[in-house]
Write a protein that holds these residues in place. Structure first.
Motif, PDB file in Angstrom:
ATOM      1  N   GLY A 200     -82.224 -18.167  59.920  1.00 57.64           N
ATOM      2  CA  GLY A 200     -82.585 -16.785  59.643  1.00 57.64           C
ATOM      3  C   GLY A 200     -83.855 -16.370  60.372  1.00 57.64           C
ATOM      4  O   GLY A 200     -84.202 -16.905  61.433  1.00 57.64           O
ATOM      5  N   LEU A 201     -84.574 -15.425  59.809  1.00 57.94           N
ATOM      6  CA  LEU A 201     -85.783 -14.922  60.451  1.00 57.94           C
ATOM      7  C   LEU A 201     -86.830 -16.012  60.620  1.00 57.94           C
ATOM      8  O   LEU A 201     -87.627 -15.982  61.551  1.00 57.94           O
ATOM      9  CB  LEU A 201     -86.370 -13.759  59.647  1.00 57.94           C
ATOM     10  N   ASP A 202     -86.843 -16.981  59.712  1.00 58.15           N
ATOM     11  CA  ASP A 202     -87.802 -18.081  59.826  1.00 58.15           C
ATOM     12  C   ASP A 202     -87.643 -18.826  61.145  1.00 58.15           C
ATOM     13  O   ASP A 202     -88.619 -19.344  61.697  1.00 58.15           O
ATOM     14  CB  ASP A 202     -87.624 -19.063  58.661  1.00 58.15           C
ATOM     15  N   ALA A 203     -86.402 -18.915  61.645  1.00 55.23           N
ATOM     16  CA  ALA A 203     -86.146 -19.678  62.866  1.00 55.23           C
ATOM     17  C   ALA A 203     -86.821 -19.072  64.076  1.00 55.23           C
ATOM     18  O   ALA A 203     -87.123 -19.776  65.046  1.00 55.23           O
ATOM     19  CB  ALA A 203     -84.640 -19.779  63.113  1.00 55.23           C
ATOM     20  N   GLY A 204     -87.081 -17.781  64.045  1.00 53.89           N
ATOM     21  CA  GLY A 204     -87.710 -17.131  65.188  1.00 53.89           C
ATOM     22  C   GLY A 204     -89.215 -17.045  65.105  1.00 53.89           C
ATOM     23  O   GLY A 204     -89.855 -16.529  66.027  1.00 53.89           O
ATOM     24  N   ALA A 205     -89.798 -17.514  64.007  1.00 47.26           N
ATOM     25  CA  ALA A 205     -91.244 -17.432  63.829  1.00 47.26           C
ATOM     26  C   ALA A 205     -91.948 -18.468  64.708  1.00 47.26           C
ATOM     27  O   ALA A 205     -91.377 -19.509  65.041  1.00 47.26           O
ATOM     28  CB  ALA A 205     -91.601 -17.658  62.365  1.00 47.26           C
ATOM     29  N   PRO A 206     -93.179 -18.205  65.106  1.00 50.22           N
ATOM     30  CA  PRO A 206     -93.882 -19.157  65.977  1.00 50.22           C
ATOM     31  C   PRO A 206     -94.242 -20.434  65.233  1.00 50.22           C
ATOM     32  O   PRO A 206     -94.412 -20.438  64.009  1.00 50.22           O
ATOM     33  CB  PRO A 206     -95.140 -18.386  66.390  1.00 50.22           C
ATOM     34  N   GLY A 207     -94.361 -21.516  65.997  1.00 50.43           N
ATOM     35  CA  GLY A 207     -94.806 -22.777  65.433  1.00 50.43           C
ATOM     36  C   GLY A 207     -96.290 -22.990  65.677  1.00 50.43           C
ATOM     37  O   GLY A 207     -96.947 -22.205  66.373  1.00 50.43           O
ATOM     38  N   PRO A 208     -96.852 -24.059  65.130  1.00 53.60           N
ATOM     39  CA  PRO A 208     -98.296 -24.312  65.290  1.00 53.60           C
ATOM     40  C   PRO A 208     -98.740 -24.414  66.743  1.00 53.60           C
ATOM     41  O   PRO A 208     -99.875 -24.077  67.081  1.00 53.60           O
ATOM     42  CB  PRO A 208     -98.495 -25.638  64.552  1.00 53.60           C
ATOM     43  N   ALA A 209     -97.832 -24.855  67.630  1.00 57.76           N
ATOM     44  CA  ALA A 209     -98.232 -25.088  69.021  1.00 57.76           C
ATOM     45  C   ALA A 209     -98.353 -23.808  69.846  1.00 57.76           C
ATOM     46  O   ALA A 209     -99.040 -23.802  70.871  1.00 57.76           O
ATOM     47  CB  ALA A 209     -97.238 -26.039  69.691  1.00 57.76           C
ATOM     48  N   ASN A 210     -97.693 -22.745  69.417  1.00 59.88           N
ATOM     49  CA  ASN A 210     -97.733 -21.523  70.238  1.00 59.88           C
ATOM     50  C   ASN A 210     -98.124 -20.276  69.456  1.00 59.88           C
ATOM     51  O   ASN A 210     -97.990 -19.165  69.953  1.00 59.88           O
ATOM     52  CB  ASN A 210     -96.380 -21.294  70.922  1.00 59.88           C
ATOM     53  N   ALA A 211     -98.621 -20.449  68.242  1.00 60.97           N
ATOM     54  CA  ALA A 211     -98.953 -19.301  67.394  1.00 60.97           C
ATOM     55  C   ALA A 211    -100.386 -18.832  67.617  1.00 60.97           C
ATOM     56  O   ALA A 211    -101.274 -19.599  67.996  1.00 60.97           O
ATOM     57  CB  ALA A 211     -98.751 -19.656  65.929  1.00 60.97           C
ATOM     58  N   MET A 212    -100.587 -17.554  67.366  1.00 66.29           N
ATOM     59  CA  MET A 212    -101.924 -16.987  67.320  1.00 66.29           C
ATOM     60  C   MET A 212    -101.990 -16.018  66.150  1.00 66.29           C
ATOM     61  O   MET A 212    -100.961 -15.531  65.676  1.00 66.29           O
ATOM     62  CB  MET A 212    -102.276 -16.268  68.623  1.00 66.29           C
ATOM     63  N   THR A 213    -103.192 -15.753  65.652  1.00 66.10           N
ATOM     64  CA  THR A 213    -103.356 -14.874  64.500  1.00 66.10           C
ATOM     65  C   THR A 213    -104.252 -13.704  64.868  1.00 66.10           C
ATOM     66  O   THR A 213    -105.179 -13.829  65.678  1.00 66.10           O
ATOM     67  CB  THR A 213    -103.963 -15.620  63.297  1.00 66.10           C
ATOM     68  N   ILE A 214    -103.952 -12.554  64.256  1.00 68.80           N
ATOM     69  CA  ILE A 214    -104.743 -11.335  64.445  1.00 68.80           C
ATOM     70  C   ILE A 214    -105.041 -10.763  63.068  1.00 68.80           C
ATOM     71  O   ILE A 214    -104.121 -10.501  62.283  1.00 68.80           O
ATOM     72  CB  ILE A 214    -103.990 -10.309  65.304  1.00 68.80           C
ATOM     73  N   ASN A 215    -106.292 -10.578  62.765  1.00 70.30           N
ATOM     74  CA  ASN A 215    -106.700 -10.105  61.442  1.00 70.30           C
ATOM     75  C   ASN A 215    -106.522  -8.598  61.311  1.00 70.30           C
ATOM     76  O   ASN A 215    -106.679  -7.848  62.278  1.00 70.30           O
ATOM     77  CB  ASN A 215    -108.157 -10.461  61.174  1.00 70.30           C
ATOM     78  N   GLY A 216    -106.200  -8.183  60.078  1.00 73.07           N
ATOM     79  CA  GLY A 216    -106.082  -6.765  59.768  1.00 73.07           C
ATOM     80  C   GLY A 216    -107.101  -6.344  58.729  1.00 73.07           C
ATOM     81  O   GLY A 216    -107.709  -7.173  58.045  1.00 73.07           O
ATOM     82  N   ALA A 217    -107.309  -5.043  58.603  1.00 73.89           N
ATOM     83  CA  ALA A 217    -108.246  -4.476  57.631  1.00 73.89           C
ATOM     84  C   ALA A 217    -107.468  -3.754  56.541  1.00 73.89           C
ATOM     85  O   ALA A 217    -106.492  -3.057  56.821  1.00 73.89           O
ATOM     86  CB  ALA A 217    -109.210  -3.515  58.315  1.00 73.89           C
ATOM     87  N   ARG A 218    -107.900  -3.899  55.314  1.00 72.12           N
ATOM     88  CA  ARG A 218    -107.197  -3.285  54.179  1.00 72.12           C
ATOM     89  C   ARG A 218    -107.735  -1.892  53.884  1.00 72.12           C
ATOM     90  O   ARG A 218    -108.931  -1.625  53.984  1.00 72.12           O
ATOM     91  CB  ARG A 218    -107.352  -4.159  52.931  1.00 72.12           C
ATOM     92  N   ARG A 219    -106.802  -1.010  53.521  1.00 73.96           N
ATOM     93  CA  ARG A 219    -107.157   0.336  53.080  1.00 73.96           C
ATOM     94  C   ARG A 219    -106.298   0.682  51.870  1.00 73.96           C
ATOM     95  O   ARG A 219    -105.101   0.413  51.854  1.00 73.96           O
ATOM     96  CB  ARG A 219    -106.922   1.345  54.209  1.00 73.96           C
ATOM     97  N   ILE A 220    -106.903   1.275  50.859  1.00 73.23           N
ATOM     98  CA  ILE A 220    -106.182   1.696  49.658  1.00 73.23           C
ATOM     99  C   ILE A 220    -105.960   3.202  49.716  1.00 73.23           C
ATOM    100  O   ILE A 220    -106.886   3.975  49.982  1.00 73.23           O
ATOM    101  CB  ILE A 220    -106.958   1.335  48.370  1.00 73.23           C
ATOM    102  N   GLU A 221    -104.710   3.625  49.492  1.00 77.94           N
ATOM    103  CA  GLU A 221    -104.385   5.047  49.489  1.00 77.94           C
ATOM    104  C   GLU A 221    -103.770   5.427  48.143  1.00 77.94           C
ATOM    105  O   GLU A 221    -103.089   4.618  47.509  1.00 77.94           O
ATOM    106  CB  GLU A 221    -103.389   5.373  50.613  1.00 77.94           C
ATOM    107  N   HIS A 222    -104.020   6.668  47.739  1.00 84.05           N
ATOM    108  CA  HIS A 222    -103.448   7.199  46.499  1.00 84.05           C
ATOM    109  C   HIS A 222    -102.693   8.479  46.836  1.00 84.05           C
ATOM    110  O   HIS A 222    -103.243   9.585  46.747  1.00 84.05           O
ATOM    111  CB  HIS A 222    -104.549   7.459  45.473  1.00 84.05           C
ATOM    112  N   PRO A 223    -101.421   8.363  47.231  1.00 83.40           N
ATOM    113  CA  PRO A 223    -100.666   9.546  47.664  1.00 83.40           C
ATOM    114  C   PRO A 223    -100.303  10.497  46.534  1.00 83.40           C
ATOM    115  O   PRO A 223     -99.935  11.648  46.789  1.00 83.40           O
ATOM    116  CB  PRO A 223     -99.403   8.942  48.286  1.00 83.40           C
ATOM    117  N   GLY A 224    -100.384  10.049  45.297  1.00 83.88           N
ATOM    118  CA  GLY A 224    -100.052  10.901  44.159  1.00 83.88           C
ATOM    119  C   GLY A 224    -100.611  10.320  42.876  1.00 83.88           C
ATOM    120  O   GLY A 224    -101.239   9.253  42.868  1.00 83.88           O
TER     121      GLY A 224
END
Length: 283
Positions: A200-224
């Protein structure tokens, strides 16, 4: 960051919707579109808008073939043969002129719509040239481990790559998020059809040898009233890298917090083709 989809698409081999997922049909579409693109490069038969539409179609056909079991080597051989055949034709060849007329008509009748779907193995990218009331321009809906949306969202005139999910309250939202994807400069792992069917989708995920990580920033929204949306925003570079990956690959978004971690898998699919569609003009 406004308009970064267009900037990304301009740097890619772009490529519209291949209606059938059957490999023979996708092969024909790829050969026709890629061959006409080469003829246009030599003879200047088409407007830039029609050429871009051909690129979108060719790229999506390529994705269908790869997901159907073709290898990168087979795709390269098909492209080389197609380009060589196109270069042998004269600019006034009746077959070439007829194909150019068909491409113009197809562009005028089908490619100017605001929205288009780009299906993959298990997920689809939904693209909109003009953002809807919810702000989404490009999205992939996720069901597990919780309902979420990943893609490009327009907020106050700015386009952002985000993962968005609902939360009971601000305190329960994980404070940190990382995109985990293959480093485009490193080779992908096994992407054959058998492995994908088994894993499944897990099969296409990167492994430890070729992976890289990119950090994201959190934002809280209150649409209603009594509504909380948690939005994790990632840098533009992550979108550019995502568009460089093989359509058979997956990426992950890992959320971490005091209550544990969650992993959301995203199918790369035809995101580059979708970006190409969004970068072309809508009339």
């Amino acid at each position: 960051m406004r308009g970064f989809i267009i900037l990304v698409a301009a740097g890619l081999a772009l490529s519209t919707t291949v209606a059938s997922a059957e490999a023979p049909s996708a092969r024909n579409v790829y050969v026709e579109r890629r061959g006409l693109m080469e003829a246009d490069a030599q003879c200047r038969l088409l407007t830039p808008e029609v050429h871009a539409a051909l690129q979108v179609t060719a790229m999506q056909a390529r994705g269908v073939l790869l997901r159907g079991g073709w290898s990168i080597t087979q795709m390269d051989q098909l492209e080389q043969a197609t380009v060589a055949a196109a270069r042998e034709r004269a600019c006034n060849d009746p077959r070439t002129l007829s194909a150019a007329n068909v491409a113009r008509a197809a562009y005028n009748t089908t490619f100017r719509s605001n929205a288009m779907e780009f299906p993959g193995w298990a997920r689809a990218w939904s693209a909109r040239r003009v953002a809807g009331s919810d702000g989404w321009r490009l999205r992939q809906d996720i069901n597990t481990p919780a309902p979420a949306i990943f893609g490009v969202r327009q907020v106050n005139g700015r386009e952002e790559l985000v993962l968005m999910l609902s939360s009971a309250n601000d305190q329960t939202a994980p404070p940190s998020a990382q995109i985990v994807l293959r480093n485009p400069a490193l080779p992908a792992g096994a992407l054959d059809l058998t492995t994908r069917i088994a894993g499944g989708l897990d099969a296409g995920a990167p492994g430890p040898a070729n992976a890289m990580t990119i950090n994201g920033a959190r934002r809280i929204e209150h649409p209603g009233w009594f509504q909380t949306q948690v939005v994790y925003v990632f840098p533009n570079a992550a979108f550019r890298m995502l568009c460089q990956l093989d359509p058979r690959e997956s990426i992950a978004v890992d959320l971490s917090g005091p209550r544990g971690s969650q992993r959301f898998l995203i199918e790369v699919g035809d995101i580059a083709a979708a970006a190409g569609f969004l970068a072309t003009r809508a009339d």
